[in-house]
Design a protein around this motif. Structure first.
Motif, PDB file in Angstrom:
ATOM      1  N   MET A   1     -37.811 -12.597 -13.822  1.00 53.41           N
ATOM      2  CA  MET A   1     -37.331 -11.710 -14.979  1.00 53.41           C
ATOM      3  C   MET A   1     -36.889 -12.898 -15.999  1.00 53.41           C
ATOM      4  O   MET A   1     -36.597 -13.823 -15.896  1.00 53.41           O
ATOM      5  CB  MET A   1     -36.099 -11.305 -14.306  1.00 53.41           C
ATOM      6  N   ALA A   2     -37.282 -12.231 -17.222  1.00 52.55           N
ATOM      7  CA  ALA A   2     -36.855 -13.123 -18.324  1.00 52.55           C
ATOM      8  C   ALA A   2     -35.181 -13.200 -18.661  1.00 52.55           C
ATOM      9  O   ALA A   2     -34.444 -12.098 -18.363  1.00 52.55           O
ATOM     10  CB  ALA A   2     -37.784 -12.531 -19.847  1.00 52.55           C
ATOM     11  N   HIS A   3     -35.077 -14.010 -18.965  1.00 53.56           N
ATOM     12  CA  HIS A   3     -33.577 -14.513 -19.797  1.00 53.56           C
ATOM     13  C   HIS A   3     -33.351 -14.584 -21.250  1.00 53.56           C
ATOM     14  O   HIS A   3     -34.126 -14.732 -21.812  1.00 53.56           O
ATOM     15  CB  HIS A   3     -33.030 -15.835 -18.881  1.00 53.56           C
ATOM     16  N   LEU A   4     -32.260 -14.296 -21.649  1.00 58.88           N
ATOM     17  CA  LEU A   4     -31.958 -14.451 -22.998  1.00 58.88           C
ATOM     18  C   LEU A   4     -32.374 -16.103 -23.504  1.00 58.88           C
ATOM     19  O   LEU A   4     -32.114 -16.882 -22.734  1.00 58.88           O
ATOM     20  CB  LEU A   4     -30.662 -14.131 -23.310  1.00 58.88           C
ATOM     21  N   SER A   5     -32.743 -16.128 -24.558  1.00 55.95           N
ATOM     22  CA  SER A   5     -33.228 -17.655 -25.148  1.00 55.95           C
ATOM     23  C   SER A   5     -31.941 -18.408 -25.168  1.00 55.95           C
ATOM     24  O   SER A   5     -30.717 -17.802 -25.224  1.00 55.95           O
ATOM     25  CB  SER A   5     -33.735 -17.784 -26.381  1.00 55.95           C
ATOM     26  N   THR A   6     -31.846 -19.690 -25.144  1.00 54.31           N
ATOM     27  CA  THR A   6     -30.781 -20.457 -25.287  1.00 54.31           C
ATOM     28  C   THR A   6     -30.038 -20.243 -26.645  1.00 54.31           C
ATOM     29  O   THR A   6     -28.855 -20.416 -26.569  1.00 54.31           O
ATOM     30  CB  THR A   6     -31.234 -22.013 -25.234  1.00 54.31           C
ATOM     31  N   ASP A   7     -30.810 -20.339 -27.735  1.00 52.78           N
ATOM     32  CA  ASP A   7     -30.242 -19.739 -28.836  1.00 52.78           C
ATOM     33  C   ASP A   7     -29.261 -18.438 -28.833  1.00 52.78           C
ATOM     34  O   ASP A   7     -28.229 -18.492 -29.443  1.00 52.78           O
ATOM     35  CB  ASP A   7     -31.400 -19.917 -29.906  1.00 52.78           C
ATOM     36  N   VAL A   8     -29.914 -17.508 -28.368  1.00 54.96           N
ATOM     37  CA  VAL A   8     -29.142 -16.131 -28.191  1.00 54.96           C
ATOM     38  C   VAL A   8     -27.733 -16.255 -27.548  1.00 54.96           C
ATOM     39  O   VAL A   8     -26.719 -15.984 -27.562  1.00 54.96           O
ATOM     40  CB  VAL A   8     -29.859 -14.988 -27.659  1.00 54.96           C
ATOM     41  N   ARG A   9     -28.006 -17.075 -26.246  1.00 56.42           N
ATOM     42  CA  ARG A   9     -26.921 -17.399 -25.616  1.00 56.42           C
ATOM     43  C   ARG A   9     -25.683 -18.146 -26.191  1.00 56.42           C
ATOM     44  O   ARG A   9     -24.550 -17.898 -26.062  1.00 56.42           O
ATOM     45  CB  ARG A   9     -27.278 -17.984 -23.971  1.00 56.42           C
ATOM     46  N   ALA A  10     -26.170 -18.970 -26.784  1.00 60.02           N
ATOM     47  CA  ALA A  10     -25.387 -19.972 -27.704  1.00 60.02           C
ATOM     48  C   ALA A  10     -24.531 -19.107 -28.607  1.00 60.02           C
ATOM     49  O   ALA A  10     -23.418 -19.365 -28.889  1.00 60.02           O
ATOM     50  CB  ALA A  10     -25.992 -21.033 -28.130  1.00 60.02           C
ATOM     51  N   ALA A  11     -25.215 -18.272 -29.367  1.00 56.43           N
ATOM     52  CA  ALA A  11     -24.725 -17.634 -30.363  1.00 56.43           C
ATOM     53  C   ALA A  11     -23.655 -16.452 -29.921  1.00 56.43           C
ATOM     54  O   ALA A  11     -22.596 -16.432 -30.400  1.00 56.43           O
ATOM     55  CB  ALA A  11     -25.883 -16.587 -31.113  1.00 56.43           C
ATOM     56  N   LEU A  12     -24.025 -16.005 -28.807  1.00 52.21           N
ATOM     57  CA  LEU A  12     -23.075 -15.053 -28.024  1.00 52.21           C
ATOM     58  C   LEU A  12     -21.821 -15.655 -27.537  1.00 52.21           C
ATOM     59  O   LEU A  12     -20.542 -15.473 -27.639  1.00 52.21           O
ATOM     60  CB  LEU A  12     -23.416 -14.376 -26.731  1.00 52.21           C
ATOM     61  N   ARG A  13     -22.157 -17.041 -26.846  1.00 54.88           N
ATOM     62  CA  ARG A  13     -20.844 -17.880 -26.254  1.00 54.88           C
ATOM     63  C   ARG A  13     -19.887 -18.061 -27.692  1.00 54.88           C
ATOM     64  O   ARG A  13     -18.933 -18.051 -27.172  1.00 54.88           O
ATOM     65  CB  ARG A  13     -21.443 -18.964 -25.553  1.00 54.88           C
ATOM     66  N   LEU A  14     -20.603 -18.799 -28.690  1.00 54.34           N
ATOM     67  CA  LEU A  14     -19.753 -19.237 -29.808  1.00 54.34           C
ATOM     68  C   LEU A  14     -19.045 -18.037 -30.465  1.00 54.34           C
ATOM     69  O   LEU A  14     -17.797 -18.193 -30.807  1.00 54.34           O
ATOM     70  CB  LEU A  14     -20.548 -20.098 -30.795  1.00 54.34           C
TER      71      LEU A  14
END
Length: 131
Positions: A1-14
């Motif tokens: 299963m694919a995960h959100l990219s690190t960039d997208v996860r960072a954008a959501l987290r921030l």
């Protein structure tokens, strides 16, 4: 299963950090304490994340290309929610405020979510599956 990219996860987290911390630093929110307002109704907070996620774009490498635009549009939604006389410019388009629901059981099983849902049911958890 694919995960959100690190960039997208960072954008959501921030985005979540700045939102919760009261430091979402964009012009429409200057001088407004929006946190109390957002916590009064879960649907307001839900819409803030929907606008952010709907506006957020990624390139072919799954790197975010418009974090600040997504934050700005979410901030405009917050401002209008707190002060109905605020004029959103440009006005929101339907796709920006669209709420996406959980996948059907059939779709979830083909995307790898069936196992996740089954595990939650066994634990008695009623959380929504990731989309």
């Amino acid at each position: 299963m694919a995960h959100l990219s690190t960039d997208v996860r960072a954008a959501l987290r921030l985005f979540a950090f700045y939102l919760g911390n009261g430091t979402l630093d964009v012009e429409p929110l200057e001088g407004i304490d929006y946190r109390t307002h957002l916590l009064e109704s879960g649907s307001d907070l839900e819409m803030v994340f929907a606008v952010f996620a709907n506006v957020l774009q990624v390139d072919d490498s799954c790197r975010t290309t418009n974090d600040s635009d997504a934050q700005y549009r979410a901030a405009q939604w917050i401002r209008r929610s707190c002060a109905p006389s605020y004029t959103v410019d440009p006005p929101f388009e339907a796709w920006e405020t669209e709420l996406h629901g959980p996948l059907s059981d059939a779709a979830r099983s083909t995307k790898g979510g069936w196992l996740w849902t089954t595990r939650l049911r066994r634990r008695g958890t009623r959380a929504r599956p990731p989309i």
